[in-house]
Design a protein around this motif. Sequence first.
Motif, PDB file in Angstrom:
ATOM      1  N   LEU A   1       2.571 -55.089  73.514  1.00 28.04           N
ATOM      2  CA  LEU A   1       4.004 -55.869  73.559  1.00 28.04           C
ATOM      3  C   LEU A   1       4.085 -56.917  72.620  1.00 28.04           C
ATOM      4  N   SER A   2       2.967 -57.801  72.476  1.00 30.22           N
ATOM      5  CA  SER A   2       3.174 -58.893  71.576  1.00 30.22           C
ATOM      6  C   SER A   2       3.313 -58.563  70.040  1.00 30.22           C
ATOM      7  N   HIS A   3       2.678 -57.378  69.705  1.00 29.82           N
ATOM      8  CA  HIS A   3       2.770 -56.692  68.213  1.00 29.82           C
ATOM      9  C   HIS A   3       4.196 -56.299  68.334  1.00 29.82           C
ATOM     10  N   LEU A   4       4.762 -55.603  69.308  1.00 23.80           N
ATOM     11  CA  LEU A   4       6.095 -55.074  69.273  1.00 23.80           C
ATOM     12  C   LEU A   4       7.370 -56.194  69.030  1.00 23.80           C
ATOM     13  N   GLU A   5       7.154 -57.253  69.841  1.00 25.92           N
ATOM     14  CA  GLU A   5       7.999 -58.315  69.697  1.00 25.92           C
ATOM     15  C   GLU A   5       7.899 -59.132  68.260  1.00 25.92           C
ATOM     16  N   ASP A   6       6.591 -59.189  68.016  1.00 27.41           N
ATOM     17  CA  ASP A   6       6.334 -59.918  66.484  1.00 27.41           C
ATOM     18  C   ASP A   6       7.324 -59.089  65.450  1.00 27.41           C
ATOM     19  N   MET A   7       6.960 -57.755  65.467  1.00 30.44           N
ATOM     20  CA  MET A   7       7.931 -56.912  64.625  1.00 30.44           C
ATOM     21  C   MET A   7       9.179 -56.917  64.660  1.00 30.44           C
ATOM     22  N   ALA A   8       9.553 -56.973  65.831  1.00 30.62           N
ATOM     23  CA  ALA A   8      11.244 -57.009  65.927  1.00 30.62           C
ATOM     24  C   ALA A   8      11.554 -58.310  65.574  1.00 30.62           C
ATOM     25  N   ASP A   9      11.017 -59.397  65.725  1.00 33.75           N
ATOM     26  CA  ASP A   9      11.487 -60.791  65.311  1.00 33.75           C
ATOM     27  C   ASP A   9      11.317 -60.634  63.674  1.00 33.75           C
ATOM     28  N   MET A  10      10.089 -60.125  63.293  1.00 33.47           N
ATOM     29  CA  MET A  10      10.147 -60.290  61.649  1.00 33.47           C
ATOM     30  C   MET A  10      11.292 -59.544  61.126  1.00 33.47           C
ATOM     31  N   GLN A  11      11.717 -58.333  61.538  1.00 32.86           N
ATOM     32  CA  GLN A  11      12.757 -57.599  60.969  1.00 32.86           C
ATOM     33  C   GLN A  11      14.233 -58.058  61.167  1.00 32.86           C
ATOM     34  N   VAL A  12      14.407 -58.758  62.424  1.00 32.08           N
ATOM     35  CA  VAL A  12      15.609 -59.488  62.326  1.00 32.08           C
ATOM     36  C   VAL A  12      15.587 -60.798  61.104  1.00 32.08           C
ATOM     37  N   ARG A  13      14.661 -61.324  61.110  1.00 33.99           N
ATOM     38  CA  ARG A  13      14.445 -62.474  60.104  1.00 33.99           C
ATOM     39  C   ARG A  13      14.835 -61.929  58.717  1.00 33.99           C
ATOM     40  N   LEU A  14      13.849 -60.860  58.361  1.00 31.54           N
ATOM     41  CA  LEU A  14      14.157 -60.496  56.937  1.00 31.54           C
ATOM     42  C   LEU A  14      15.348 -59.831  56.623  1.00 31.54           C
ATOM     43  N   LEU A  15      15.734 -59.041  57.533  1.00 35.58           N
ATOM     44  CA  LEU A  15      17.167 -58.419  57.306  1.00 35.58           C
ATOM     45  C   LEU A  15      18.336 -59.297  57.331  1.00 35.58           C
ATOM     46  N   ALA A  16      18.139 -60.466  57.825  1.00 32.65           N
ATOM     47  CA  ALA A  16      19.254 -61.461  57.845  1.00 32.65           C
ATOM     48  C   ALA A  16      19.297 -61.780  56.355  1.00 32.65           C
ATOM     49  N   ARG A  17      18.518 -61.497  55.421  1.00 35.57           N
ATOM     50  CA  ARG A  17      18.693 -62.241  54.033  1.00 35.57           C
ATOM     51  C   ARG A  17      19.706 -61.142  53.395  1.00 35.57           C
ATOM     52  N   VAL A  18      19.785 -60.029  53.860  1.00 39.46           N
ATOM     53  CA  VAL A  18      21.088 -59.166  53.312  1.00 39.46           C
ATOM     54  C   VAL A  18      22.425 -59.529  53.922  1.00 39.46           C
ATOM     55  N   ASP A  19      23.258 -59.589  53.161  1.00 42.29           N
ATOM     56  CA  ASP A  19      24.715 -60.184  53.768  1.00 42.29           C
ATOM     57  C   ASP A  19      25.687 -58.843  54.034  1.00 42.29           C
ATOM     58  N   ALA A  20      25.361 -58.641  55.334  1.00 38.02           N
ATOM     59  CA  ALA A  20      26.028 -57.108  55.856  1.00 38.02           C
ATOM     60  C   ALA A  20      25.765 -56.913  57.207  1.00 38.02           C
ATOM     61  N   PRO A  21      26.286 -56.395  58.138  1.00 33.55           N
ATOM     62  CA  PRO A  21      26.078 -55.939  59.392  1.00 33.55           C
ATOM     63  C   PRO A  21      25.064 -54.773  59.348  1.00 33.55           C
TER      64      PRO A  21
END
Length: 312
Positions: free
Chosen positions: A65-85
């Motif tokens: 679970l901790s790995h899954l949550e870390d990877m989810a947070d990472m993807q939200v953070r990195l894809l926020a750099r792309v200006d698109a939904p």
Amino acid sequence: MESIATSHMSPLEPLHRFWVFSDLQQSDPRSATFCMETAVCDFLSLGLDIDAMCYLGDSTEGATLSHLEDMADMQVRLLARVDAPAYYVMGNHEFDYFRRYGGADGVKIPIREAILKEAQWHTSADLEDWSFTADFGDVALFFLTDRAERAHGRWYTSHCYRQSMPADAPNDHDYEADASLVRERMAALGKPFFTFSHYAFKGGNRDFEGDLQELLRPLPPDHLAHFYGHSHIGDHVWGRENFLRQISTINETPTTQLDIASLEGFRGNTIRSAVLEWYGGHSYGVFFRDHLHHLWEKTYFENDGGCARRGE
């Protein structure tokens, strides 16, 4: 919006552009971060304006679970750099934690829990929904996602199969009624549209698996093409004889379907995605990007003559 293709390659002027990717699929957060950072940094270096990102599932892997949550947070953070939904469908690996621990307290899917809190991200409104749509005025994107009975996951879908929890439990869910509703939604669009799923239709890679998606056929005349992941290009174990095939048709039709996987370069042979440009009518282009080596590796065009052109 200038096309990726240079003028001597194509006179087509894109009306909409989308970044399409799938299968980050790592159980180790460090490997997942490396792959996602590589893809995002290379994509941003291209300076392309896009209307949306289309993420076709298997964003995580494993049941820690901790790995899954870390990877989810990472993807939200990195894809926020792309200006698109970001429009997100689930694949089979989103259910790894659920398959390991069951759904007595509900169906826990960490990536879904993370993105439902984010305004940038869009997915099915209900865990039981098979489809959702993104409308871009003159063209639509139609998404097909894996799903589950919301309370306890007594029924769910994976690999285009009907699944139960526990595996030997009765499964009387009406999948045919689901398919009828999805067909009605597609027919009601009344405009050209692309479909996106974790899985291919018959004729694509790994089409030896279940038949749920085949319940949606025949697809309406306004359907342009289908995009999917699941079969990582370069993975001979699961891709079998088609492990390097990226472009095919849907069986018994001239309609093209494209395998855009994978966003990881360990099982697949590179960190890969695709950019989709729509030119109007039934005209579009797909540009396959190798993010690890910073190059366009393959291009596919369909043109019906009704597209917008430079200077018009």
